[in-house]
Design a protein around this motif. Structure first.
Motif, PDB file in Angstrom:
ATOM      1  N   ALA A  46       0.846  -1.191   0.000  1.00  0.00           N
ATOM      2  CA  ALA A  46       0.000   0.000   0.000  1.00  0.00           C
ATOM      3  C   ALA A  46       0.881   1.240   0.000  1.00  0.00           C
ATOM      4  O   ALA A  46       1.975   1.253   0.564  1.00  0.00           O
ATOM      5  N   ASP A  47       0.400   2.297  -0.628  1.00  0.00           N
ATOM      6  CA  ASP A  47       1.159   3.537  -0.717  1.00  0.00           C
ATOM      7  C   ASP A  47       0.906   4.453   0.468  1.00  0.00           C
ATOM      8  O   ASP A  47       1.715   5.340   0.739  1.00  0.00           O
ATOM      9  N   ASP A  48      -0.200   4.250   1.162  1.00  0.00           N
ATOM     10  CA  ASP A  48      -0.494   5.020   2.368  1.00  0.00           C
ATOM     11  C   ASP A  48      -1.561   4.283   3.162  1.00  0.00           C
ATOM     12  O   ASP A  48      -2.208   3.351   2.650  1.00  0.00           O
ATOM     13  N   TYR A  49      -1.741   4.706   4.401  1.00  0.00           N
ATOM     14  CA  TYR A  49      -2.679   4.044   5.306  1.00  0.00           C
ATOM     15  C   TYR A  49      -3.293   5.134   6.175  1.00  0.00           C
ATOM     16  O   TYR A  49      -2.578   5.824   6.901  1.00  0.00           O
ATOM     17  N   VAL A  50      -4.603   5.316   6.058  1.00  0.00           N
ATOM     18  CA  VAL A  50      -5.319   6.348   6.800  1.00  0.00           C
ATOM     19  C   VAL A  50      -6.350   5.657   7.676  1.00  0.00           C
ATOM     20  O   VAL A  50      -7.067   4.771   7.214  1.00  0.00           O
ATOM     21  N   THR A  51      -6.406   6.069   8.945  1.00  0.00           N
ATOM     22  CA  THR A  51      -7.366   5.445   9.861  1.00  0.00           C
ATOM     23  C   THR A  51      -8.603   6.321  10.024  1.00  0.00           C
ATOM     24  O   THR A  51      -8.541   7.546   9.939  1.00  0.00           O
ATOM     25  N   LYS A  52      -9.733   5.650  10.236  1.00  0.00           N
ATOM     26  CA  LYS A  52     -11.008   6.324  10.499  1.00  0.00           C
ATOM     27  C   LYS A  52     -11.130   6.545  11.999  1.00  0.00           C
ATOM     28  O   LYS A  52     -10.688   5.691  12.764  1.00  0.00           O
ATOM     29  N   PRO A  53     -11.722   7.617  12.427  1.00  0.00           N
ATOM     30  CA  PRO A  53     -12.234   8.729  11.613  1.00  0.00           C
ATOM     31  C   PRO A  53     -11.087   9.532  11.011  1.00  0.00           C
ATOM     32  O   PRO A  53      -9.983   9.562  11.543  1.00  0.00           O
ATOM     33  N   PHE A  54     -11.359  10.180   9.905  1.00  0.00           N
ATOM     34  CA  PHE A  54     -10.334  10.929   9.191  1.00  0.00           C
ATOM     35  C   PHE A  54     -10.883  12.296   8.807  1.00  0.00           C
ATOM     36  O   PHE A  54     -12.090  12.505   8.790  1.00  0.00           O
ATOM     37  N   LYS A  55      -9.986  13.197   8.508  1.00  0.00           N
ATOM     38  CA  LYS A  55     -10.373  14.521   8.027  1.00  0.00           C
ATOM     39  C   LYS A  55     -10.271  14.506   6.505  1.00  0.00           C
ATOM     40  O   LYS A  55      -9.263  14.072   5.945  1.00  0.00           O
ATOM     41  N   ALA A  56     -11.302  14.984   5.831  1.00  0.00           N
ATOM     42  CA  ALA A  56     -11.343  14.961   4.366  1.00  0.00           C
ATOM     43  C   ALA A  56     -10.147  15.699   3.768  1.00  0.00           C
ATOM     44  O   ALA A  56      -9.552  15.234   2.796  1.00  0.00           O
ATOM     45  N   GLY A  57      -9.791  16.824   4.337  1.00  0.00           N
ATOM     46  CA  GLY A  57      -8.661  17.592   3.813  1.00  0.00           C
ATOM     47  C   GLY A  57      -7.359  16.823   3.869  1.00  0.00           C
ATOM     48  O   GLY A  57      -6.545  16.883   2.947  1.00  0.00           O
ATOM     49  N   GLU A  58      -7.149  16.080   4.949  1.00  0.00           N
ATOM     50  CA  GLU A  58      -5.937  15.277   5.069  1.00  0.00           C
ATOM     51  C   GLU A  58      -5.926  14.155   4.038  1.00  0.00           C
ATOM     52  O   GLU A  58      -4.905  13.900   3.389  1.00  0.00           O
ATOM     53  N   LEU A  59      -7.060  13.470   3.872  1.00  0.00           N
ATOM     54  CA  LEU A  59      -7.127  12.402   2.880  1.00  0.00           C
ATOM     55  C   LEU A  59      -6.870  12.950   1.480  1.00  0.00           C
ATOM     56  O   LEU A  59      -6.119  12.353   0.704  1.00  0.00           O
ATOM     57  N   LEU A  60      -7.461  14.090   1.136  1.00  0.00           N
ATOM     58  CA  LEU A  60      -7.237  14.686  -0.181  1.00  0.00           C
ATOM     59  C   LEU A  60      -5.761  15.026  -0.391  1.00  0.00           C
ATOM     60  O   LEU A  60      -5.219  14.809  -1.475  1.00  0.00           O
ATOM     61  N   SER A  61      -5.116  15.520   0.635  1.00  0.00           N
ATOM     62  CA  SER A  61      -3.687  15.830   0.537  1.00  0.00           C
ATOM     63  C   SER A  61      -2.868  14.560   0.321  1.00  0.00           C
ATOM     64  O   SER A  61      -1.928  14.538  -0.485  1.00  0.00           O
ATOM     65  N   ARG A  62      -3.212  13.495   1.014  1.00  0.00           N
ATOM     66  CA  ARG A  62      -2.502  12.226   0.838  1.00  0.00           C
ATOM     67  C   ARG A  62      -2.738  11.654  -0.558  1.00  0.00           C
ATOM     68  O   ARG A  62      -1.841  11.075  -1.160  1.00  0.00           O
TER      69      ARG A  62
END
Length: 164
Positions: free
Chosen positions: A95-111
């Motif tokens: 995987a190229d990245d790993y984001v955990t929930k809950p998440f902020k939309a702005g952070e996910l978009l940046s990633r």
């Protein structure tokens, strides 16, 4: 425009995520299970996949392994599984990245932007050419325009390569 596959079984989250990505300029395709996601990957090109680990007919780790064996589509895990062993497992399997929930939309978009930038850099270093929204992958003899695959004859491909 990058095309993103969203594999998420929570319908409300999937719809909200696709909406946020769509208004941010991405083209999204939603899948709620592994079976549909496999069909989509077999038949379409995606610039990125966002993948939950817990799915009704399998798990995201197995699906990630399956995808990486077939193509080089970047993957971002988006999941509630936030233990270090889960995160390292996801990243170690490709995987190229790993984001955990809950998440902020702005952070996910940046990633997402960061992963897509790295992917373009890798393709360009491997001998690919880009002109505006047209991308010519010399290694796979593949041409895309705004993320959509373009079918060309051999002569058309050679001519495009020459002009690019």
């Amino acid at each position: 425009m990058a095309k993103i596959l969203v594999v998420e079984d929570d319908l409300a989250l999937s719809a909200g995520l696709c909406f946020e990505l769509d208004i941010s300029g991405y083209l999204t395709v939603a899948s709620y299970n592994c079976q549909k996601a496999r069909q989509l990957i077999k038949n379409e090109h995606f610039d990125l996949a966002i993948l939950d680990v817990n799915l009704p007919d399998g798990n995201g780790y197995e699906f990630c392994t399956w995808v990486k064996a077939r193509c080089n589509t970047p993957i971002i895990f988006l999941t509630v599984r936030d233990e270090v062993k889960d995160i390292t497992k996801g990243l170690d399997m490709g995987a190229d990245d790993y984001v955990t929930k809950p998440f902020k939309a702005g952070e996910l978009l940046s990633r997402i932007r960061a992963v897509l930038r790295r992917q373009v850099g890798v393709r360009e270093r491997e001998g690919a050419l880009r002109c505006g929204s047209v991308f010519l992958d010399r290694e796979r003899t593949l041409v895309t325009e705004s993320g959509r695959e373009i079918s060309l004859t051999a002569g058309e491909y050679r001519l495009l390569f020459y002009f690019m």
